[in-house]
Design a protein around this motif. Structure first.
Motif, short mmCIF file in Angstrom:
data_model
loop_
_atom_site.label_atom_id
_atom_site.label_comp_id
_atom_site.label_asym_id
_atom_site.label_seq_id
_atom_site.Cartn_x
_atom_site.Cartn_y
_atom_site.Cartn_z
N ARG A 1 -4.88 26.63 32.14
CA ARG A 1 -3.64 27.21 31.61
C ARG A 1 -3.84 27.70 30.17
N THR B 1 -8.25 16.07 37.21
CA THR B 1 -7.68 17.31 37.75
C THR B 1 -6.66 17.91 36.78
N PHE C 1 0.45 26.91 37.20
CA PHE C 1 -0.38 25.75 36.82
C PHE C 1 0.48 24.67 36.18
N ILE D 1 0.64 20.63 36.81
CA ILE D 1 0.42 19.75 35.65
C ILE D 1 1.58 18.78 35.51
N LEU E 1 -6.67 21.57 34.96
CA LEU E 1 -5.56 22.52 35.06
C LEU E 1 -5.03 22.91 33.68
N GLU E 2 -4.95 21.95 32.76
CA GLU E 2 -4.49 22.28 31.40
C GLU E 2 -5.48 23.20 30.70
#
Length: 562
Positions: free
Chosen positions: A78, A70, A26, A30, A74-75
């Motif tokens: 993660r 997005t 990920f 990022i 993703l963060e």
């Protein structure tokens, strides 16, 4: 397949390797999306402003908004992965950590501390905090620098210079604070342990006016910790502030460099702005490392202590379950050295007890009676000899299985936070009938009923109970579930006449049940209840046999305790 030489914490981190790889995966996307602001600025200055196209501006802005959403998702994913890794690590280790803590408390006097739990919390918090993100993002620094080289070689060279300066500051931070932080952590643990031990003996401290002296000693330990931590924090804060200001300075200077190159028509204005943004992204992980170095240092020290603990006390496979013991006990030439000691306190002791025997171990103070009791229970290791229960080495038994068949009343009675019934039932599955039966055998049933909530009265450790009450509840705990072997160390040291009568009745019941019983006592009246006597002096067996024969030999001078 896991390496058996690895410690439990290494195995736990190894089991989370796939999760860390997922977090790294990920991080790949990022960091790719981190290029969006730079590319957006590049397009704005070089395409939108020059073409004055509103449609292009709207479309670029829409794409940027979608990409930022997005990246946020993703963060979030993660972060959730790393939180789950921390929870998995805690779940994987907590049971074995608890066991290792108890083993160390038994084998290393003075190390009865819950610090390993705090250490595990430190490691888990670091794994779920922002500091770890720097390690995931730092591999992208060369990629950002490579893109800057594509803009212009001067940009790339300047970026390398900036990275080298910040990495030098990070290394200086490590060099200047590592030793101080490690020493501060040790001082903090020692001062906390000292305060805990003082509070545990608060009544003695208050009664004899020891508080000022103990407070001064604790303060000296605490002051040493504060001094070292402050020195480390001062050094880290100076370097952290220098790093932060240099990062901002470098971002501004690259703008100046970009402006000069733009004047020379070697880069566009968009490249100038994008270069500053990319340099900020390249330097951010290093700056974050420096800022979170204190947390990293604490986590590293905590990991080191946990690794050392698991190395000393590794998890062992459970032995094969043996049939329930009958109570035949044999000591074969025992040599016992207390944990942390150098000199044997028991030497060459051998005797045998058959099921249902009741023996009193007597002798002067310091003869090794309590040490022998701990060895018979398998709590203390043996330097030489064997203790056998039903012919099996006491250390070959599964402790969880054997514990149900052992009753132990130590000299210092410790009750735990919980109800009276939970304490008597040893905090296992609570069987009300067995709890009441044990209380009645110990002669404590009526006393418990007089407590505010009877068996449901909540105890806060030893608070609110007299020494005699604690001892009698401790006796009931020892007799819970009709154990096959009972060892009582000074069971009447805190008892009044009523308690003495209850103890005598309990001993008669144990004899009737065929329970093998070992009693350590200085009081002569206890001897009338036993079948055998074991005499000890200076760590050696001076006499063992039927009660009357041993007493006669002692009185006639055939046996000497000197």
């Amino acid at each position: 397949m896991q390496d058996p030489k690895k410690t439990e914490i290494q195995k736990a981190l190894g089991s989370a390797r796939s999760a860390f790889m997922s977090a790294g995966f990920f991080s790949l996307f990022i960091n790719l999306l981190m290029l969006v602001p730079a590319l957006y600025m590049l397009q704005l200055y070089d395409r939108v402003i020059t073409s004055r196209s509103e449609d292009t501006l709207y479309m670029l802005t829409l794409i940027v908004v979608i990409l930022f959403i997005t990246m946020g998702i993703l963060e979030f994913i993660r972060s959730r992965i790393l939180i789950r890794v921390g929870n998995k690590l805690d779940t994987y280790l907590n049971e074995n950590l608890f066991s290792a803590m108890f083993k160390r408390s038994v084998n290393e006097p003075g190390q009865a501390t819950a610090q390993p739990i705090s250490d595990l919390t430190n490691v888990r918090q670091f794994l779920t905090g922002n500091g770890l993100f720097a390690f995931f993002d730092s591999p992208w620094v060369p990629i950002y620098i490579a893109i800057l080289f594509l803009f212009h070689p001067y940009f790339g060279v300047f970026a390398i210079f900036a990275v080298v300066v910040l990495i030098s500051l990070a290394l200086a931070n490590e060099y200047s604070t590592k030793k101080l932080l490690a020493e501060a952590n040790i001082e903090s643990i020692q001062s906390s342990n000292f305060a805990g031990a003082s509070l545990k003996n608060a009544e003695v401290v208050a009664a004899m006016g020891m508080e000022p002296s103990l407070r001064e000693r604790w303060f000296q330990k605490h002051l040493s910790f504060l001094s070292k931590q402050s020195d480390a924090s001062d050094r880290a804060s100076v370097l952290s502030n220098i790093s932060k200001n240099l990062r901002l300075l470098f971002q501004s200077l690259i703008l100046g460099l970009g402006g000069w190159l733009a004047i020379q028509n070697e880069v566009t204005p968009g490249m100038m702005i994008a270069g500053s943004i990319l340099l900020g992204r390249a330097l951010a992980p290093i700056d974050l490392m420096i800022g979170s170095w204190r947390g990293f240092g604490a986590a590293r020290s905590a990991y080191g202590r946990l690794n050392e603990l698991f190395s000393k006390y590794p998890v062992k496979d459970k032995p094969m379950a043996l049939p329930d013991p009958e109570g035949n006990l044999e000591a074969q030439n025992l040599v016992i050295v207390p944990p942390g000691g150098q000199v044997p306190v028991v030497r060459g002791v051998s005797f045998e007890l058959l099921k249902g025997d009741m023996v009193a171990i007597v002798g002067p103070s310091g003869a090794g009676k309590s040490s022998l009791a701990r060895a018979l229970l398998g709590v203390w290791p043996l330097i030489g000899g064997k203790v056998r229960l039903d012919a099996a080495d006491i250390h070959a038994w599964d402790k969880d299985q054997l514990g149900r068949h052992i009753g132990y009343l130590p000299q210092d009675i410790e009750l735990f936070d919980g109800t009276v019934s939970e304490n008597i039932a040893r905090f296992g599955e609570l069987d009300p009938q067995k709890v009441v039966e044990a209380a009645k055998i110990a002669g404590v049933h009526e006393m418990v009923l007089r407590l505010p909530q009877g068996y449901d009265t909540r105890l806060m450790g030893n608070a609110g109970l007299s020494g005699g009450q604690r001892q009698r509840i401790g006796l009931a705990r020892a007799l819970y579930n009709r154990p096959k072997l009972v060892i009582l160390d000074e069971p009447n040291s805190n008892l009044d006449d009523q308690g003495e009568q209850a103890l005598a009745s309990a001993l008669q019941t144990l004899k009737a049940l065929g329970t093998t019983t070992v009693i350590i006592s200085h009081r002569k009246q206890i001897l009338k209840h036993v079948d055998k006597i074991l005499l000890m002096a200076e760590g050696q067996l001076r006499g063992f046999g039927p009660r009357d024969e041993v007493l006669t030999a002692l009185q006639s001078g055939q046996i000497s305790l000197k």
